[in-house]
Design a protein around this motif. Structure first.
Motif, mmCIF file in Angstrom:
data_model
loop_
_atom_site.group_PDB
_atom_site.id
_atom_site.type_symbol
_atom_site.label_atom_id
_atom_site.label_comp_id
_atom_site.label_asym_id
_atom_site.label_seq_id
_atom_site.Cartn_x
_atom_site.Cartn_y
_atom_site.Cartn_z
ATOM 1 N N ASN A 1 -20.417 -6.913 -14.697
ATOM 2 C CA ASN A 1 -21.548 -7.330 -13.874
ATOM 3 C C ASN A 1 -21.911 -8.797 -14.100
ATOM 4 N N LEU A 2 -21.010 -9.546 -14.724
ATOM 5 C CA LEU A 2 -21.300 -10.936 -15.058
ATOM 6 C C LEU A 2 -20.473 -11.887 -14.202
ATOM 7 N N ILE A 3 -21.120 -12.919 -13.673
ATOM 8 C CA ILE A 3 -20.399 -14.027 -13.047
ATOM 9 C C ILE A 3 -20.075 -15.033 -14.142
ATOM 10 N N LYS A 4 -18.771 -15.283 -14.317
ATOM 11 C CA LYS A 4 -18.295 -16.162 -15.377
ATOM 12 C C LYS A 4 -17.758 -17.458 -14.771
ATOM 13 N N SER A 5 -17.841 -18.540 -15.555
ATOM 14 C CA SER A 5 -17.422 -19.858 -15.077
ATOM 15 C C SER A 5 -16.356 -20.464 -15.974
ATOM 16 N N ARG A 6 -15.440 -21.219 -15.353
ATOM 17 C CA ARG A 6 -14.444 -22.003 -16.075
ATOM 18 C C ARG A 6 -14.641 -23.490 -15.798
ATOM 19 N N MET A 7 -15.826 -23.864 -15.315
ATOM 20 C CA MET A 7 -16.073 -25.248 -14.891
ATOM 21 C C MET A 7 -16.941 -25.992 -15.899
ATOM 22 N N GLY B 1 -19.802 -28.273 -17.351
ATOM 23 C CA GLY B 1 -21.197 -28.466 -16.975
ATOM 24 C C GLY B 1 -21.929 -27.182 -16.662
ATOM 25 N N TRP B 2 -21.212 -26.094 -16.523
ATOM 26 C CA TRP B 2 -21.841 -24.788 -16.295
ATOM 27 C C TRP B 2 -21.569 -23.879 -17.486
ATOM 28 N N PRO B 3 -22.509 -22.990 -17.834
ATOM 29 C CA PRO B 3 -22.290 -22.098 -18.969
ATOM 30 C C PRO B 3 -21.181 -21.094 -18.690
ATOM 31 N N ASP B 4 -20.648 -20.514 -19.756
ATOM 32 C CA ASP B 4 -19.583 -19.516 -19.630
ATOM 33 C C ASP B 4 -20.038 -18.336 -18.777
ATOM 34 N N ALA C 1 -9.754 -18.054 -11.577
ATOM 35 C CA ALA C 1 -10.609 -18.736 -10.606
ATOM 36 C C ALA C 1 -11.697 -19.548 -11.316
ATOM 37 N N ASN C 2 -12.243 -20.534 -10.612
ATOM 38 C CA ASN C 2 -13.333 -21.332 -11.187
ATOM 39 C C ASN C 2 -14.556 -20.475 -11.484
ATOM 40 N N LEU C 3 -14.894 -19.550 -10.573
ATOM 41 C CA LEU C 3 -15.910 -18.532 -10.825
ATOM 42 C C LEU C 3 -15.268 -17.175 -10.631
ATOM 43 N N TYR C 4 -15.550 -16.236 -11.521
ATOM 44 C CA TYR C 4 -14.958 -14.906 -11.400
ATOM 45 C C TYR C 4 -15.939 -13.859 -11.905
ATOM 46 N N LEU C 5 -15.684 -12.636 -11.511
ATOM 47 C CA LEU C 5 -16.555 -11.512 -11.874
ATOM 48 C C LEU C 5 -15.911 -10.734 -13.018
ATOM 49 N N LYS C 6 -16.682 -10.492 -14.045
ATOM 50 C CA LYS C 6 -16.222 -9.684 -15.176
ATOM 51 C C LYS C 6 -17.301 -8.654 -15.473
#
Length: 462
Positions: free
Chosen positions: A255-261, A263-266, A248-253
């Motif tokens: 307690n962290l929200i992680k990004s694959r987009m 312009g946004w941090p990992d 997913a573009n945003l996912y939970l790992k």
């Protein structure tokens, strides 16, 4: 909407949405015929006031109305498509709109629409807060309590309208097209009306059907995969989120929200900094952040706002603590999926896996309570069941968790309170509708809070 002027329009169902539709239609100089099965749908004064404004009434289940006298109809969301009058309208090919569609056609600003089985009100509130703190003139309407028709004629003053949209409202859309649409989750609910989970999914997919390629569809990753299996395509730009799937573009790992987009941090946010609990609320936050991205909001400011987010009343709401026992009100949990989310989000008791005294029950909405397994109830010490579905729920669960039938909320709270020990949780999460014993889920939650206060007063000797 000049096409309404002089038209004969019937409004079926005179609750909050129906009255709002009547008011808008009168403003547009339509000839309004108001219909409701229930004699007490409006007060005598309301009826008299509307009659003075030219409204014709047909009230009562035994009243017949010549359908060929009308040009179009507006159906309130609480009125089923199986209603005999609705069936006759469809058979005669009379244009049929919902209050949402009627109000949307009059909007003079962009809108963001949020739907899903659970979490709609929470996400609606969070998005409104994000937008306001970035200088937007914004308000919320729809299923959240204010009908769209109430705000439509004043919407030119707004930057954006944020709409909470239910499956009942989506049944009657035609041209409804939000610029940003969010589908948070889909679990078994309202099957007494929609018939099957696949039909429920197809109704939810109507949220996106009129979008264009420059609009945004924000959708739980797992639902998108289900849509692909059902050959349901989305015409707009798609952003996904998930509490487990790293595609997913945003996912939970953890307690962290992680990004694959880009312009946004990992790592977008550590949830330990936030004021809410549970992976379901993490998913709500990810959806809200994606809506903010689609709206062009800066991530840094959204994160700062997110740190202030809390779940609303009756949504895993902490009520009180006494002698190490915590009381939570999750009366908004009107389906099995919401109950499971609540169980997962409750505080652990170190050294003892079972620490939850669950209060559940109410009016069943065609759920199969056997989908609740021994594993999902692994932290529950005992269940106190009330309402119409109590015997059915006991039958489904009693093989793996003690189940006790109670007569009312006070009895449930007092029995759970007496048994609870430090580190335990007393949780109201009914997994049912409230209308067998209460006016609404809010009334049920308030009754729970009153019962908890009475228990605390007893313990304190007040």
């Amino acid at each position: 909407m000049e096409y309404l002027s002089g038209k004969k329009v019937c409004v079926l169902g005179l609750g909050l949405s129906g009255k709002s539709a009547v008011n808008l239609l009168l403003e547009k100089k339509a000839h309004v015929i108001a219909i409701d099965d229930f004699q007490d749908c409006l007060s005598p004064k309301e009826i008299e006031d509307y009659k003075e404004r030219g409204v014709t009434f047909f009230i009562g289940s035994d009243v017949t109305f010549p359908v060929n006298r009308i040009d179009m109809a507006v159906v309130s969301p609480g009125v089923s498509r199986e209603h005999s009058f609705v069936k006759e309208l469809v058979a005669r090919c009379i244009p049929l709109l919902g209050e949402l569609e009627l109000g949307w056609r009059e909007l003079q600003c962009p809108c963001i629409a949020i739907s899903g089985t659970n979490g709609k009100t929470t996400v609606t509130g969070w998005i409104v807060k994000m937008l306001r703190e970035n200088g937007y003139q914004v308000t919320a309407a729809g299923n959240i309590g204010t009908p769209v028709c109430d705000v439509a004629l004043k919407s030119g003053e707004l930057s954006t309208l944020v709409l909470e949209v239910s499956s009942f409202q989506l049944e009657s859309v035609d041209s409804f097209k939000p610029e940003i649409a969010l589908l948070l989750n889909v679990a078994e609910d309202h099957l007494d009306r929609h018939g099957s989970i696949d039909n429920y999914l197809r109704i939810k997919a109507r949220l996106f059907e009129n979008q264009k390629e420059d609009d945004y569809a924000i959708i739980q990753w797992e639902i998108l995969q289900k849509f692909k299996q059902m050959e349901i395509s989305l015409p707009s730009k798609t952003l996904t989120f998930s509490d487990s799937e790293e595609s997913a573009n945003l996912y939970l790992k953890g307690n962290l929200i992680k990004s694959r987009m880009s312009g946004w941090p990992d790592t977008v946010l550590d949830l330990n900094r936030c004021n809410f609990r549970g992976s379901h609320n993490a998913a709500n936050l990810m959806a809200s952040l994606l809506a903010g991205r689609a709206s062009g909001l800066p991530l840094e400011k959204m994160i700062q706002t997110s740190l202030e987010f809390q779940s609303g009343a009756h949504r895993c709401e902490f009520i009180a603590e006494w002698n190490g026992v915590k009381f939570y009100n999750d009366s908004k949990a009107t389906n099995v999926h919401a109950l499971l989310s609540a169980l997962h989000s409750m505080p652990d008791n170190e050294g003892d896996r079972k620490n939850i005294w669950l209060i559940a029950g109410g009016q069943n909405k065609a759920f199969d309570f056997r989908t609740i397994s021994q594993d999902t109830m692994r932290r529950v010490k005992s269940v106190y069941l009330l309402g119409e579905a109590s015997a059915e729920m006991r039958s489904a669960w009693q093989s793996f968790v003690p189940c006790n039938l109670v007569g009312d909320m006070i009895e449930a709270v007092f029995k759970a309170g007496r048994c609870a020990v430090p580190g335990d949780v007393v949780l109201l999460s009914p997994a049912c509708a409230s209308f067998d014993m209460f006016d609404s889920y809010q009334h049920r939650g308030e009754s729970y809070c009153v019962a908890v206060q009475q228990w605390l007063n007893t313990m304190k000797g007040v």
